[in-house]
Scaffold this active site. Sequence first.
Site, PDB file in Angstrom:
ATOM      1  N   CYS B  98       0.934  -1.314  -0.275  1.00 52.37           N
ATOM      2  CA  CYS B  98      -0.267   0.026  -0.017  1.00 52.37           C
ATOM      3  C   CYS B  98       1.403   1.238   0.295  1.00 52.37           C
ATOM      4  O   CYS B  98       2.422   1.398   1.082  1.00 52.37           O
ATOM      5  CB  CYS B  98      -0.503   0.116   1.326  1.00 52.37           C
ATOM      6  SG  CYS B  98      -1.784   1.587   1.428  1.00 52.37           S
ATOM      7  N   CYS B 102      -4.142   7.738  -1.649  1.00 57.38           N
ATOM      8  CA  CYS B 102      -5.120   7.902  -2.448  1.00 57.38           C
ATOM      9  C   CYS B 102      -5.379   8.354  -1.442  1.00 57.38           C
ATOM     10  O   CYS B 102      -6.759   9.037  -1.520  1.00 57.38           O
ATOM     11  CB  CYS B 102      -5.202   6.554  -3.221  1.00 57.38           C
ATOM     12  SG  CYS B 102      -5.101   5.343  -0.852  1.00 57.38           S
ATOM     13  N   THR B 189      -3.823   5.270   7.408  1.00 60.35           N
ATOM     14  CA  THR B 189      -2.978   4.782   6.549  1.00 60.35           C
ATOM     15  C   THR B 189      -2.030   6.067   5.927  1.00 60.35           C
ATOM     16  O   THR B 189      -2.089   7.272   6.012  1.00 60.35           O
ATOM     17  CB  THR B 189      -3.885   4.124   5.016  1.00 60.35           C
ATOM     18  OG1 THR B 189      -4.450   3.692   5.423  1.00 60.35           O
ATOM     19  CG2 THR B 189      -2.795   3.610   3.776  1.00 60.35           C
ATOM     20  N   GLU B 256      -0.355   1.427   9.378  1.00 61.58           N
ATOM     21  CA  GLU B 256      -1.985   2.796   9.875  1.00 61.58           C
ATOM     22  C   GLU B 256      -1.327   3.046  11.567  1.00 61.58           C
ATOM     23  O   GLU B 256      -0.728   2.383  12.086  1.00 61.58           O
ATOM     24  CB  GLU B 256      -2.981   1.668  10.060  1.00 61.58           C
ATOM     25  CG  GLU B 256      -3.152   1.605   8.985  1.00 61.58           C
ATOM     26  CD  GLU B 256      -2.407   0.462   7.448  1.00 61.58           C
ATOM     27  OE1 GLU B 256      -2.274   0.160   7.817  1.00 61.58           O
ATOM     28  OE2 GLU B 256      -3.808   0.481   6.067  1.00 61.58           O
ATOM     29  N   HIS B 291     -12.850   6.164  -2.729  1.00 63.22           N
ATOM     30  CA  HIS B 291     -12.183   5.749  -1.862  1.00 63.22           C
ATOM     31  C   HIS B 291     -12.353   3.999  -2.707  1.00 63.22           C
ATOM     32  O   HIS B 291     -11.551   3.204  -2.458  1.00 63.22           O
ATOM     33  CB  HIS B 291     -11.863   6.202  -0.505  1.00 63.22           C
ATOM     34  CG  HIS B 291     -10.682   5.186   0.050  1.00 63.22           C
ATOM     35  ND1 HIS B 291      -9.856   5.173  -0.759  1.00 63.22           N
ATOM     36  CD2 HIS B 291     -10.430   4.902   1.360  1.00 63.22           C
ATOM     37  CE1 HIS B 291      -8.583   5.256   0.394  1.00 63.22           C
ATOM     38  NE2 HIS B 291      -8.985   5.079   1.605  1.00 63.22           N
ATOM     39  N   TYR B 295     -10.259   0.330  -5.075  1.00 59.60           N
ATOM     40  CA  TYR B 295      -9.760  -1.628  -4.419  1.00 59.60           C
ATOM     41  C   TYR B 295      -9.238  -2.668  -5.970  1.00 59.60           C
ATOM     42  O   TYR B 295      -8.656  -3.249  -5.676  1.00 59.60           O
ATOM     43  CB  TYR B 295     -10.517  -1.796  -3.595  1.00 59.60           C
ATOM     44  CG  TYR B 295     -10.330  -1.379  -2.205  1.00 59.60           C
ATOM     45  CD1 TYR B 295     -10.735  -0.173  -2.013  1.00 59.60           C
ATOM     46  CD2 TYR B 295      -9.620  -1.678  -1.051  1.00 59.60           C
ATOM     47  CE1 TYR B 295     -10.314   1.094  -0.956  1.00 59.60           C
ATOM     48  CE2 TYR B 295      -9.162  -1.488  -0.036  1.00 59.60           C
ATOM     49  CZ  TYR B 295      -9.339   0.114  -0.164  1.00 59.60           C
ATOM     50  OH  TYR B 295      -9.081   0.552   1.401  1.00 59.60           O
ATOM     51  N   CYS B 298      -5.141  -0.619  -7.045  1.00 61.26           N
ATOM     52  CA  CYS B 298      -4.118  -0.990  -6.671  1.00 61.26           C
ATOM     53  C   CYS B 298      -3.973  -2.109  -5.973  1.00 61.26           C
ATOM     54  O   CYS B 298      -2.989  -3.294  -6.049  1.00 61.26           O
ATOM     55  CB  CYS B 298      -4.063  -0.471  -5.302  1.00 61.26           C
ATOM     56  SG  CYS B 298      -5.633  -0.236  -3.433  1.00 61.26           S
ATOM     57  N   GLU B 442      -6.881  -4.857   5.606  1.00 60.96           N
ATOM     58  CA  GLU B 442      -7.571  -3.938   4.826  1.00 60.96           C
ATOM     59  C   GLU B 442      -7.779  -3.953   3.401  1.00 60.96           C
ATOM     60  O   GLU B 442      -8.626  -2.905   3.396  1.00 60.96           O
ATOM     61  CB  GLU B 442      -5.762  -3.427   4.796  1.00 60.96           C
ATOM     62  CG  GLU B 442      -5.797  -2.248   3.687  1.00 60.96           C
ATOM     63  CD  GLU B 442      -3.969  -1.528   3.453  1.00 60.96           C
ATOM     64  OE1 GLU B 442      -3.525  -0.887   4.093  1.00 60.96           O
ATOM     65  OE2 GLU B 442      -3.516  -2.402   2.480  1.00 60.96           O
TER      66      GLU B 442
END
Lengths: 496, 496, 496, 496
Positions: B98, B102, B189, B256, B291, B295, B298, B442
């Site tokens: 990650c 973003c 994050t 995180e 958001h 998915y 990434c 995640e």
Amino acid sequence: MMNGDEYRESLRRLKRDVYAFGARIDDVVDHPLTRPHVNAAAMTYDLAHDPRYQDLTTATSHLTGRRINRFTHIHQSPDDLVRKVKMMRLLGRETGSCFQRCVGFDGLNALYNVTYLIDQKYETAYHSRLRSFLAYVQDTDVMVDGAMTDPKGNRALAPSKQADPDLYVRIVERREDGIVVRGAKVHQTGGINSHEVLVMPTTALGEEDSDYAVSFAAPADTPGLTFIFGRQTNDERKLGGEMDQGNPRFGFVGGEAMIVFDDAFVPWERVFMCGEHEFARPLVEMFASFHRQNYGGCKVGVADVLIGAAALIARYNGVADASHIRDKLVEMTHLAETLHNCSLACSSEGQMTPSGSFYVDPLLANTTKLNTTRFTYEIGRLAHDIAGGLIGTLPSEKDLRHPVVGPYMQKYLRGAAEFPTEDRLRVLRLIENLTGVSALVECMHGAGSPQAQRIAIYRQANLAEKMELAKRLAGIADDVGGPASSSTAASAKRDA
Amino acid sequence: MMNGDEYRESLRRLKRDVYAFGARIDDVVDHPLTRPHVNAAAMTYDLAHDPRYQDLTTATSHLTGRRINRFTHIHQSPDDLVRKVKMMRLLGRETGSCFQRCVGFDGLNALYNVTYLIDQKYETAYHSRLRSFLAYVQDTDVMVDGAMTDPKGNRALAPSKQADPDLYVRIVERREDGIVVRGAKVHQTGGINSHEVLVMPTTALGEEDSDYAVSFAAPADTPGLTFIFGRQTNDERKLGGEMDQGNPRFGFVGGEAMIVFDDAFVPWERVFMCGEHEFARPLVEMFASFHRQNYGGCKVGVADVLIGAAALIARYNGVADASHIRDKLVEMTHLAETLHNCSLACSSEGQMTPSGSFYVDPLLANTTKLNTTRFTYEIGRLAHDIAGGLIGTLPSEKDLRHPVVGPYMQKYLRGAAEFPTEDRLRVLRLIENLTGVSALVECMHGAGSPQAQRIAIYRQANLAEKMELAKRLAGIADDVGGPASSSTAASAKRDA
Amino acid sequence: MMNGDEYRESLRRLKRDVYAFGARIDDVVDHPLTRPHVNAAAMTYDLAHDPRYQDLTTATSHLTGRRINRFTHIHQSPDDLVRKVKMMRLLGRETGSCFQRCVGFDGLNALYNVTYLIDQKYETAYHSRLRSFLAYVQDTDVMVDGAMTDPKGNRALAPSKQADPDLYVRIVERREDGIVVRGAKVHQTGGINSHEVLVMPTTALGEEDSDYAVSFAAPADTPGLTFIFGRQTNDERKLGGEMDQGNPRFGFVGGEAMIVFDDAFVPWERVFMCGEHEFARPLVEMFASFHRQNYGGCKVGVADVLIGAAALIARYNGVADASHIRDKLVEMTHLAETLHNCSLACSSEGQMTPSGSFYVDPLLANTTKLNTTRFTYEIGRLAHDIAGGLIGTLPSEKDLRHPVVGPYMQKYLRGAAEFPTEDRLRVLRLIENLTGVSALVECMHGAGSPQAQRIAIYRQANLAEKMELAKRLAGIADDVGGPASSSTAASAKRDA
Amino acid sequence: MMNGDEYRESLRRLKRDVYAFGARIDDVVDHPLTRPHVNAAAMTYDLAHDPRYQDLTTATSHLTGRRINRFTHIHQSPDDLVRKVKMMRLLGRETGSCFQRCVGFDGLNALYNVTYLIDQKYETAYHSRLRSFLAYVQDTDVMVDGAMTDPKGNRALAPSKQADPDLYVRIVERREDGIVVRGAKVHQTGGINSHEVLVMPTTALGEEDSDYAVSFAAPADTPGLTFIFGRQTNDERKLGGEMDQGNPRFGFVGGEAMIVFDDAFVPWERVFMCGEHEFARPLVEMFASFHRQNYGGCKVGVADVLIGAAALIARYNGVADASHIRDKLVEMTHLAETLHNCSLACSSEGQMTPSGSFYVDPLLANTTKLNTTRFTYEIGRLAHDIAGGLIGTLPSEKDLRHPVVGPYMQKYLRGAAEFPTEDRLRVLRLIENLTGVSALVECMHGAGSPQAQRIAIYRQANLAEKMELAKRLAGIADDVGGPASSSTAASAKRDA
């Protein structure tokens, strides 16, 4: 562009040998077995005249600049590919059925590309012939059946190795004025209500199978052609009343037929491949990719109807607000929209080909179809869950109309009191028939069986590149074991 | 635009209270616990300078016309949305991890829209403040942490009804020069390696919760901020050797942190919402949709690495051509590309908003994320299947380097003889760590838990329209039971 | 029968070469890396003395009539097989972990049968040797490690075809007093805390692989044996505080080790197979079936803990009554009980073998394990869904104890106010660690990978008989195509 | 014990008002619409005389000590429960269909228990009446229809709150000699070919619904009873030739009917519950559990046929050895055997009840049925995958017999040359009809819809105990938040 009634009229004029239930059908437009399929196809004509939808249902011919029905269009941009998908969802929603016309549409686009490639290699004239045929199709707005699937006999044997050499369509004679072909095509969606049959080979072919490398267009009334209409789930209900059919106007599937070519003659100007066996595979792949693109369009439109029907029966049953019902409707919607995503993405990621037309992303198109072979079943299963057992045990419409038992049905099969019993029964019949075997199988095997998609995905997965990504991150220096997947193509082929 | 090293240097200059493992971390750039996450974020800076990728990683500012890092861009077209997705897949492939940036990107875009709407209603100045902040971000290329998730305490109670009123970030004082805020944000994050923290509310809010309707940007070194770094699967391995980490350079998740705001002061020019509670919900929904779009970008990039690793271990084990192995690699690819389809489609279907920027299709964005909460687990499961039991039982790198047992490991843990033992062990470690709990969670809870997506899908499913389709086809006249889904919104809310 | 403390004491006396993290471990009982696994195994001793459970945890020896720990018992009835499953679920519930002792248990039962068969064919004395060894085990109550899995090198090659002939355990010398063996066994559950190692071949063997057809028992302190302890998810947490371990007392998996046999000597009375290669396959199959039987016992016990933990965190979060939470708890329970059904049924359908002992139904035992490779992952996924993102981002126990950040964690990580923060964090850590890679992989590859189960199911599916059923109902006369599945066995083998 | 022909003869003597397709059926034995169902039920009579199967198909009456058909038996041991399951799989294999007789079987066993409990509480005589009725059933071997499902109207309302009070069967008059009942039962499997109808309430009832708490047995020819036979998938094919039916002898489902009670009189000696509303719930639960037990018996038998058919078509298509085909056959087998495991385990774990008879484990019985609502669909989906598109497009038998198109079908629809075309087509028709909506819905909703099973599982999941396990392992002291699931029962009820 024809409208639906003009289309029906043109079919009435087209005389062919169509059989069903052991008898000849004179007029497919009015015969109760075939009428719903004609109606569904007619919708592709009618909506091209509906101003609300013309951005989807029509296009501008790149040959003539004229406004044409999109089903006769050669894709000129990713946007064209996206509009195709949206048009198909629209038609799926309007008909709750298969409107059949995509097969010829996909066949024309695939051949447009492959004839170009053949000509590049062999200096043949296939592409210009195809363009002439295309111009005819665009001008007359005829419906074209894209005919690919051969009967295939023993699947473990190549065409020329079959006990009967006719189990794949083949050239039996090459004449000065054209060719004579023999064989049959099965599962022909829209076969009995198309004006033209556009034949393509069904599999990759080796040199020994060159006689099977044949593509051509034949008018449906060509001598030597016979059409045998297939059975469908509950098809006999079409011969009786209306309610038990569920979707009486449009039926549920494409009205598939078997088409026999008993030494039919095709003039050279209608021949688009004749022996160039190495182009059978790209043709099959392109056609398949274009066709797999569709399933997150039309089938999502049909799923919209099924979701609506499930929401409706929940309401009629008084349980629209139960959390588990809502959850199942969400799941159905989620699966349907996931399919739609796949179709949209393989389209918006489309690329220009050497011929100048546009081709879907084949990897993504294959995921579309593979998901369809799963999600459609799960959507149907959830619809059954919501609908309740009555879709399996409901007495017939004749009982509902009967003086003795009809009143019992009216009284006892009522759901929430504010809705008429018959409305409830009608939506149950709709759900029942939307989830029958014919409808499911069309999602499973249309555009190729799941294994065909898996092989295509394997070929395009680019594992070698992905292995390099993993090696770099894991700190693995270049290895010494040779190319990463030397034998994979061979393996994939072996398993096809 | 900064490059990676400039980014690292800027972080070294930024003094904050960061804690991990019960101790203060002075320099997140070099501390082994945080370094991989800094490296991953640094990649977003480096690739903006890589000419191969600049069409994806940079954009043209609509404010200044200057070339900027795309992570600071406001989407100006569907194409921008699509490029975002492709940039994210690229970064996922390059890092296997990650890269965190973003969140602020999505926060800026969501606020760009919602501040516009608030100003329209209240004639406030939030939008111009936000634009000023945006200009600053674009010019300096700072990394922004989008901070949404509050600790939430008892999930059944609204913010103001909690036993402790601080369990959601709130305004504790309104001063002439700004506001004082208290509370915490969890799961942040990139929290410990961002320059700015962009706070937003985490849920729809009623009037009684107006003090929780607050959005602002605070520099990471604002007095009153404390950062507590979270644990991750196998995080202590970062403190020892390299091999057992699997992906030693970039780690596996976003690094995180929990960020505490202990009466921190924010000047008015950095405040973007202050009490307009009815805009909390659209802000949350827009941020969430942007958001959730990610998915299938990434995480598909990361899945590419995992698929590559699985293909690699199959090769090292000598089974690359076994049909069941190929089939599992196909399935992994199929699932990954399905996720990618979802992200692409919700982007290419994006629409312009009143603010003039572009917004993803929210229904499709929600399907993206909901699929991720399933498919990522299944992809991991298949990787375990292919990898074999050794990912669960492999001795440590220290054993491999040990004079007595190291040679035993070298001898006995070799796979196909043409590959070094250590390469095989490295890829096993990569697979192990790509599929750990932190990485999976995640995918499950990032951008909201699955139930949040289900509620969003329900709201956007348009069941009323679908019921009409079903009624028309089933021959059901307009019914008498009133609006189709009167109580559905209420129900959906009840269950949230 | 020993109790737990006597077991620990006996281990302290047992001197071996055990390595972990690059260092020698002197005492596995007290070393923090291995202690939890010793504790879990000790529970199999303690519960044999617990009057509540003795009907499950003990049995009557058919050799001596004495009360013995069930883990040393040869099954004398289907009821014994059922009790085994229930004992395992009990132990799974009590430990939340793997208690390891089933492997030797299953090895003894498999060898009891196969030595009988070898003796029947060759008039050898293996069965009486095995009975002697069994009597010793029953009397002393020692823990036996059933050692089957070889490293296997290149999976595409038979043992004798490997570049290194030692990649499967083999006889390197046959002496008058016994044999000398070389090789290694990997994934040895309980390997470092067993008294005896019971070696069996890991695959079907041909004549050229006769030297690999070897079974024997060796005391753990036999010269030439070296134990290398495997890494597990988050294993370094065992070296620090308690809370972050999740299940500090019992850990999560079997404490797997690699055991190297560096020319170890085994006297003839401890040799149970020596070259009878054709019996390798039935031995592997019987052991595998017995071992696959277990997974709906022990793993369901562990699932009970995970379901309880998920229900608990839902309560701590204040959402125990949300319909979607209840639905997920139902699903977890449903999956767990389905696994349990499989174990119970393959046991109650057990049959007597020629040796007079009882054997599970192998087809049903294989379904047990195959379901475990799916359902365990799905149960874990649902636990993640319910638990929320904190299982991926929670700071460390050291932070919780820290004077500056500890109070922030206490304040902000509280759930529903009536529960202490620390309780909430503890259950999150339990869930995190119950679903780590080591725990999942044990369910995936323990007792053989999924493909091994699929091959076993194919062999036992009796498709020929089922085809006859279909033919009779469809009105198909006896066909002319020869035997139904002539080449299927060969195919199955090819793919193994 | 009757044999099949005696059963048929007895039905011919039984005069009732049976309707189908809007007409009265005089003789259900010979009418083509009902004959297959009579044949399937007759098999339960015939196999009781088959010496190969009598250990399964017969039992010893605990009332008289006489040999009786097992379908009239009260379970006296777990072994009886297991034999029931095996008998059902046997019958499923022999008929490929539903043989219907389990419903009355389960009704008798449930009432045997519940009448005992009512008598215990109220000193009523229901149990002895039931025993008398049972003795009659055992002696005469009549077929009993267990009639539970009421039409239910608006599912959100209790029986007495419906707009029409007759939507659940109710007592409209209590007379000296008996009661008069009104209402209907739907989905009555075997309804038109049973001698007796055993009525039970369909849901838990409150005091205000006492008139709905009624159970009784009525001979099928009781005045006031009307039977309306339900439609099934492709039912009109029964009126034509044989081949297209797929399973012409036995059909596919139970031949469900709606039974109307238009003020029918029942004498007291046939009344088994009359107002004791609090026993409606245990009766429903017991009946449901017994009935859910069955689905891993009968439906697995039918699945055996479907698996055989799929294996057969693979062979006829020449692909029996393709790895993906074998894999799908394995998956079908795995799913079927998993269902069987569930039925076996809920049976072998059966317990004695206060009445002295034996009851399945209700938690495990519910998992059986819930799995059936998923696995049956997946098995069908895989069968479609293997079968190919022809199950959706095959022309009719009449076409096959037609002089013009018949030879084309013979030629072109041949698979591997060694098998006759007609055999291939027959097995395709078998697969088609085994997977139709009626057959699937019976698996979905028979014995209650999935949500009913979920609620039952939730009630029996014992989450409180599981939370204690988790707390102990996580080191959580007894908490202070009160009982773990205070409101769960209420919630479960709310959602039913």
